[in-house]
Scaffold this active site. Structure first.
Site, PDB file in Angstrom:
ATOM      1  CB  SER A 122      -0.925   0.011   1.223  1.00  0.00           C
ATOM      2  OG  SER A 122      -1.662   1.220   1.271  1.00  0.00           O
ATOM      3  CB  THR A 168      -7.503  -2.323   0.755  1.00  0.00           C
ATOM      4  OG1 THR A 168      -7.059  -3.331   1.676  1.00  0.00           O
ATOM      5  CG2 THR A 168      -6.600  -1.109   0.880  1.00  0.00           C
ATOM      6  CE  LYS A 172     -11.849  -0.216  -1.247  1.00  0.00           C
ATOM      7  NZ  LYS A 172     -11.683   0.206  -2.666  1.00  0.00           N
ATOM      8  CG  ASN A 193     -12.639   4.506   0.335  1.00  0.00           C
ATOM      9  OD1 ASN A 193     -13.606   5.192   0.684  1.00  0.00           O
ATOM     10  ND2 ASN A 193     -11.633   4.998  -0.362  1.00  0.00           N
ATOM     11  CG  ASP A 208     -12.317   3.842  -3.718  1.00  0.00           C
ATOM     12  OD1 ASP A 208     -11.248   4.395  -3.413  1.00  0.00           O
ATOM     13  OD2 ASP A 208     -12.628   2.688  -3.353  1.00  0.00           O
ATOM     14  N   GLY A 231     -13.966  -5.777 -14.984  1.00  0.00           N
ATOM     15  CA  GLY A 231     -14.003  -6.262 -13.611  1.00  0.00           C
ATOM     16  C   GLY A 231     -15.368  -6.066 -12.991  1.00  0.00           C
ATOM     17  N   GLY A 233     -15.909  -6.313  -9.299  1.00  0.00           N
ATOM     18  CA  GLY A 233     -15.796  -6.241  -7.845  1.00  0.00           C
ATOM     19  C   GLY A 233     -16.257  -4.902  -7.282  1.00  0.00           C
ATOM     20  CE1 TYR A 322       0.047   1.046  -5.196  1.00  0.00           C
ATOM     21  CE2 TYR A 322      -2.276   1.444  -5.628  1.00  0.00           C
ATOM     22  CZ  TYR A 322      -1.254   1.143  -4.745  1.00  0.00           C
ATOM     23  OH  TYR A 322      -1.531   0.924  -3.418  1.00  0.00           O
TER      24      TYR A 322
END
Length: 392
Positions: A122, A168, A172, A193, A208, A231, A233, A322
């Site tokens: 993180s 994370t 959440k 979050n 977010d 995705g 999720g 990232y």
């Protein structure tokens, strides 16, 4: 002649001055005080008494002055005279160091942390620490490994020095039953979050959504009418709401397992979006080129989604991952000169909103000197204002 004169003087009776100024002699003066050398005994005694009294007064004055000087010496420090003496000068810095030491060793006034599993990768600690340093706040922020099963116990054991938490996946969604209230974005996406410890209650936020919007706007994308999302999720839910915030009319959501995507359509309907849910293999089968492709896949994930060179040149890719960077999709976009925004940009902008919440309790309340705070946060993770990596 002289002898006779002396005899006459000795036998002569002395004269006495009466009160009326006349002279008397002989027996008339027997009742008056005796006089020696022209001065009466009473006058002499009075004079002596005056001298004695004067001497006593002088001695008393001298004693009073001496006592005052002794008292003054007792009040003054003995080492006050030599200003340049080394001992008094050395004593002052020592006293200052003694009072300053507890301030350095004192615990931070607030504690914060990012929770998750795994959490070692993180970048949130770097972002938050840079923000609090820029704000002049002595707050700590750490990364803590917490699983979904351990979240409730961890939160319950927090002391009064704790101000908030960043979360994370998979936390959440797991945190929702613990919250006293949630903001609109947390309710829409079904995940929070950010947790603010407000007295005895917990308030949940989703930063977010706005983090995605602000990161894309910083990269020059003000609106997107047609969006692809990869995705299914919790982050995909935030991406769907962010697409609506950017003015999207149509959204294609590409997932690995269609049976686990039942939540997407109801949310899209609530947002007023036309949505299609498709497998990864059909990611670029439409003749229409999307304005924006958002990948919410974890870093290192391999996908069957394949985009043509034309699409990669014309569409902006926003990859929330990232680490590691660049991702496989990012490399495909960069190979044809396409535009790519790293997930670090979203992370920085959503963290800025978290800092707002932790400082003021309100995500809409800007921070003091906020541009400088954001600049410090971007520098901490090595990206520029548009989300591109800084040149080393």
């Amino acid at each position: 002649m002289d002898e006779r004169k002396r005899t006459d003087e000795e036998t002569a009776e002395p004269a006495v001055l009466e009160d009326d100024g006349e002279l008397t002699t002989g027996a008339e003066a027997d009742d008056e005080p005796a006089v020696e050398d022209g001065v009466s005994e009473a006058s002499a005694e009075a004079g002596i008494a005056e001298l004695v009294e004067a001497e006593r007064e002088r001695e008393a004055e001298e004693a009073a002055v001496a006592e005052a000087e002794e008292a003054l010496e007792r009040e003054e420090p003995k080492d006050a005279e030599p200003v340049a003496e080394p001992e008094p000068l050395a004593a002052k810095p020592a006293a200052k160091a003694k009072t300053a030491k507890p301030r350095k060793a004192a615990a931070p006034s607030r504690r914060l942390a990012v929770l998750g599993s795994p959490i070692q990768h993180s970048q949130s600690p770097a972002l938050h620490r840079a923000a609090y340093e820029a704000l002049g706040l002595d707050w700590s922020y750490e990364a803590v490994e917490v699983t979904e099963d351990g979240l409730a116990d961890f939160v319950q054991d927090l002391g009064p020095e704790w101000r908030g938490l960043s979360l994370t996946m998979p936390l959440k969604k797991a945190v929702l039953p613990l919250l006293a209230e949630s903001d609109r974005y947390a309710e829409q996406t079904g995940g929070a979050n950010t947790v603010l410890l407000d007295g005895d209650s917990l308030r949940g936020f989703n930063t977010d959504v706005v983090g995605i919007v602000r990161a894309l706007q910083a990269a020059g994308l003000e609106e997107a009418r047609y969006v692809h999302i990869l995705g299914g999720g919790a982050t995909a839910a935030s991406a769907l709401v962010a697409a609506a915030e950017l003015g999207a009319e149509r959204v294609d959501v590409h997932v690995r397992d269609l049976t686990r995507a039942g939540w997407i359509e109801p949310l899209a309907n609530d947002l007023g979006l036309r949505v299609r849910i498709r497998p990864f293999s059909q990611a670029d089968r439409s003749l229409d080129v999307p304005d924006l492709v958002i990948s919410t896949l974890p870093g290192g994930t391999q996908t069957e989604a394949v985009y043509t060179d034309s699409t990669r040149r014309r569409s902006l890719l926003f990859d929330v991952a990232y680490e590691p960077w660049p991702t496989a999709l990012a490399r495909q976009w960069e190979a044809v000169g396409g535009r790519v925004v790293s997930g670090l940009a979203m992370l920085a902008h959503q963290a800025l909103l978290q800092v707002r919440i932790f400082v003021s309790g309100d995500p809409l309340q800007p921070l003091p000197d906020e541009p400088d705070v954001l600049s410090a946060m971007l520098d901490a993770v090595g990206i520029d204002e548009q989300g591109a990596p800084l040149e080393v």
